[in-house]
Write a protein that holds these residues in place. Structure first.
Motif, short mmCIF file in Angstrom:
data_model
loop_
_atom_site.label_atom_id
_atom_site.label_comp_id
_atom_site.label_asym_id
_atom_site.label_seq_id
_atom_site.Cartn_x
_atom_site.Cartn_y
_atom_site.Cartn_z
N GLU A 65 -10.37 -48.15 17.83
CA GLU A 65 -10.80 -48.51 16.47
C GLU A 65 -9.86 -47.89 15.43
O GLU A 65 -9.48 -48.55 14.46
CB GLU A 65 -12.23 -48.03 16.23
CG GLU A 65 -12.76 -48.36 14.86
CD GLU A 65 -14.16 -47.83 14.63
OE1 GLU A 65 -14.87 -48.43 13.81
OE2 GLU A 65 -14.55 -46.82 15.26
N ASN A 66 -9.45 -46.65 15.64
CA ASN A 66 -8.52 -46.00 14.70
C ASN A 66 -7.18 -46.71 14.66
O ASN A 66 -6.60 -46.88 13.58
CB ASN A 66 -8.33 -44.53 15.06
CG ASN A 66 -9.52 -43.68 14.71
OD1 ASN A 66 -10.31 -44.02 13.84
ND2 ASN A 66 -9.68 -42.56 15.40
N ALA A 80 -12.98 -46.01 22.88
CA ALA A 80 -13.29 -47.07 21.91
C ALA A 80 -13.02 -46.59 20.48
O ALA A 80 -12.50 -47.34 19.65
CB ALA A 80 -14.74 -47.51 22.05
N GLY A 81 -13.32 -45.34 20.20
CA GLY A 81 -13.03 -44.78 18.87
C GLY A 81 -11.55 -44.70 18.59
O GLY A 81 -11.09 -44.98 17.47
N TRP A 101 -6.64 -49.90 15.22
CA TRP A 101 -6.85 -51.15 14.47
C TRP A 101 -7.00 -50.90 12.98
O TRP A 101 -6.50 -51.67 12.16
CB TRP A 101 -8.06 -51.92 15.01
CG TRP A 101 -7.72 -52.71 16.23
CD1 TRP A 101 -8.23 -52.54 17.48
CD2 TRP A 101 -6.78 -53.78 16.34
NE1 TRP A 101 -7.65 -53.44 18.35
CE2 TRP A 101 -6.77 -54.22 17.67
CE3 TRP A 101 -5.94 -54.42 15.44
CZ2 TRP A 101 -5.96 -55.25 18.12
CZ3 TRP A 101 -5.13 -55.46 15.89
CH2 TRP A 101 -5.15 -55.85 17.21
N LEU A 102 -7.70 -49.84 12.62
CA LEU A 102 -7.86 -49.54 11.19
C LEU A 102 -6.52 -49.19 10.54
O LEU A 102 -6.22 -49.63 9.43
CB LEU A 102 -8.87 -48.40 10.99
CG LEU A 102 -10.33 -48.76 11.27
CD1 LEU A 102 -11.20 -47.50 11.20
CD2 LEU A 102 -10.82 -49.82 10.31
#
Length: 142
Positions: A34-35, A30-31, A37-38
Protein backbone atom coordinates in the motif's frame (compact mmCIF):
# COMPACT_ATOMS: atom_id res chain seq x y z
CA UNK A 1 -8.99 -37.10 30.60
CA UNK A 2 -7.30 -33.98 31.97
CA UNK A 3 -4.09 -34.78 30.06
CA UNK A 4 -5.97 -35.16 26.77
CA UNK A 5 -7.71 -31.82 27.32
CA UNK A 6 -4.42 -30.11 28.18
CA UNK A 7 -2.73 -31.60 25.12
CA UNK A 8 -5.59 -30.53 22.87
CA UNK A 9 -5.55 -27.04 24.36
CA UNK A 10 -1.78 -26.77 23.87
CA UNK A 11 -2.08 -27.87 20.25
CA UNK A 12 -4.83 -25.34 19.56
CA UNK A 13 -2.83 -22.58 21.27
CA UNK A 14 0.20 -23.43 19.13
CA UNK A 15 -1.97 -23.32 16.04
CA UNK A 16 -3.33 -19.92 17.08
CA UNK A 17 0.19 -18.56 17.62
CA UNK A 18 1.26 -19.72 14.16
CA UNK A 19 -1.89 -18.29 12.59
CA UNK A 20 -1.31 -14.95 14.31
CA UNK A 21 2.30 -14.80 13.13
CA UNK A 22 1.28 -15.61 9.55
CA UNK A 23 -1.48 -13.00 9.68
CA UNK A 24 0.95 -10.38 10.95
CA UNK A 25 3.39 -11.19 8.14
CA UNK A 26 0.62 -10.98 5.56
CA UNK A 27 -0.78 -7.68 6.82
CA UNK A 28 2.69 -6.16 7.13
CA UNK A 29 3.36 -7.08 3.51
CA UNK A 30 0.01 -5.65 2.43
CA UNK A 31 0.85 -2.41 4.26
CA UNK A 32 4.20 -2.17 2.52
CA UNK A 33 2.54 -2.69 -0.87
CA UNK A 34 0.00 0.00 0.00
CA UNK A 35 2.84 2.42 0.81
CA UNK A 36 4.50 1.73 -2.55
CA UNK A 37 1.22 2.46 -4.36
CA UNK A 38 0.61 5.63 -2.36
CA UNK A 39 4.10 6.92 -3.12
CA UNK A 40 3.70 6.10 -6.82
CA UNK A 41 0.28 7.73 -6.96
CA UNK A 42 1.72 10.86 -5.33
CA UNK A 43 4.50 11.01 -7.92
CA UNK A 44 2.03 10.60 -10.79
CA UNK A 45 -0.22 13.33 -9.43
CA UNK A 46 2.77 15.66 -8.99
CA UNK A 47 3.82 15.07 -12.60
CA UNK A 48 0.30 15.72 -13.85
CA UNK A 49 0.12 18.95 -11.85
CA UNK A 50 3.45 20.08 -13.34
CA UNK A 51 2.16 19.29 -16.83
CA UNK A 52 -1.10 21.20 -16.35
CA UNK A 53 0.71 24.22 -14.91
CA UNK A 54 3.16 24.22 -17.81
CA UNK A 55 0.30 23.72 -20.31
CA UNK A 56 -1.56 26.69 -18.84
CA UNK A 57 1.52 28.87 -19.35
CA UNK A 58 1.97 27.88 -23.02
CA UNK A 59 0.48 30.30 -25.51
CA UNK A 60 0.96 28.59 -28.88
CA UNK A 61 -0.03 25.14 -30.27
CA UNK A 62 3.59 24.22 -31.14
CA UNK A 63 4.63 24.88 -27.56
CA UNK A 64 1.81 22.66 -26.30
CA UNK A 65 2.88 19.84 -28.65
CA UNK A 66 6.49 20.17 -27.48
CA UNK A 67 5.34 20.18 -23.87
CA UNK A 68 3.25 17.06 -24.44
CA UNK A 69 6.23 15.29 -26.00
CA UNK A 70 8.52 16.34 -23.17
CA UNK A 71 6.22 15.04 -20.45
CA UNK A 72 4.88 11.86 -22.01
CA UNK A 73 7.96 10.57 -23.83
CA UNK A 74 9.76 9.76 -20.59
CA UNK A 75 10.40 6.10 -19.85
CA UNK A 76 8.27 4.57 -17.09
CA UNK A 77 11.19 4.02 -14.72
CA UNK A 78 9.10 4.93 -11.68
CA UNK A 79 6.46 2.37 -12.56
CA UNK A 80 9.06 -0.32 -13.15
CA UNK A 81 10.70 0.55 -9.81
CA UNK A 82 7.31 0.32 -8.06
CA UNK A 83 6.64 -3.08 -9.62
CA UNK A 84 10.06 -4.29 -8.47
CA UNK A 85 9.36 -3.04 -4.96
CA UNK A 86 6.01 -4.84 -4.89
CA UNK A 87 7.59 -8.07 -6.13
CA UNK A 88 10.26 -7.75 -3.43
CA UNK A 89 7.56 -7.30 -0.77
CA UNK A 90 5.66 -10.35 -2.03
CA UNK A 91 8.85 -12.43 -2.02
CA UNK A 92 9.81 -11.22 1.47
CA UNK A 93 6.33 -12.00 2.77
CA UNK A 94 6.37 -15.49 1.25
CA UNK A 95 9.80 -16.13 2.75
CA UNK A 96 8.67 -14.92 6.17
CA UNK A 97 5.56 -17.13 6.09
CA UNK A 98 7.66 -20.13 5.02
CA UNK A 99 10.07 -19.52 7.91
CA UNK A 100 7.18 -19.26 10.37
CA UNK A 101 5.74 -22.55 9.15
CA UNK A 102 9.08 -24.35 9.14
CA UNK A 103 10.00 -23.03 12.60
CA UNK A 104 6.70 -24.19 14.04
CA UNK A 105 6.19 -27.39 12.04
CA UNK A 106 7.80 -29.56 14.70
CA UNK A 107 5.63 -28.05 17.42
CA UNK A 108 2.47 -28.57 15.43
CA UNK A 109 3.42 -32.12 14.41
CA UNK A 110 4.18 -33.00 18.03
CA UNK A 111 0.81 -31.73 19.30
CA UNK A 112 -1.58 -33.20 16.75
CA UNK A 113 -0.72 -36.92 16.99
CA UNK A 114 -1.33 -36.89 20.73
CA UNK A 115 -4.90 -35.72 20.15
CA UNK A 116 -5.94 -38.87 18.37
CA UNK A 117 -7.65 -39.28 15.04
CA UNK A 118 -11.09 -38.33 16.37
CA UNK A 119 -10.10 -34.90 17.68
CA UNK A 120 -8.65 -33.41 14.50
CA UNK A 121 -9.20 -34.80 11.00
CA UNK A 122 -5.86 -35.17 9.25
CA UNK A 123 -7.32 -34.72 5.78
CA UNK A 124 -10.27 -32.95 4.29
CA UNK A 125 -13.19 -35.19 3.38
CA UNK A 126 -13.41 -36.29 -0.22
CA UNK A 127 -15.79 -34.28 -2.36
CA UNK A 128 -17.83 -37.40 -3.13
CA UNK A 129 -18.55 -37.82 0.59
CA UNK A 130 -19.72 -34.27 1.18
CA UNK A 131 -22.44 -33.18 -1.25
CA UNK A 132 -22.78 -29.43 -1.54
CA UNK A 133 -26.37 -29.12 -2.68
CA UNK A 134 -29.59 -31.15 -2.69
CA UNK A 135 -29.14 -31.78 -6.40
CA UNK A 136 -25.64 -33.18 -5.83
CA UNK A 137 -26.92 -35.21 -2.88
CA UNK A 138 -29.65 -36.78 -5.04
CA UNK A 139 -27.10 -37.39 -7.78
CA UNK A 140 -24.70 -39.05 -5.31
CA UNK A 141 -27.45 -41.40 -4.06
CA UNK A 142 -28.68 -42.28 -7.57
Amino acid sequence: MKTETDTALDAYQQQLVVTREISEAFFEGAGRIENVWLEQTGRILDEQLKFFRAAAAVQDPQGLAALHSAFFSQSPNDLIKAQQQILNVVTDTQTRISKILSNNASLLKAGFPSLGSKAIPLATPESSNTPVSKKESAHAKG
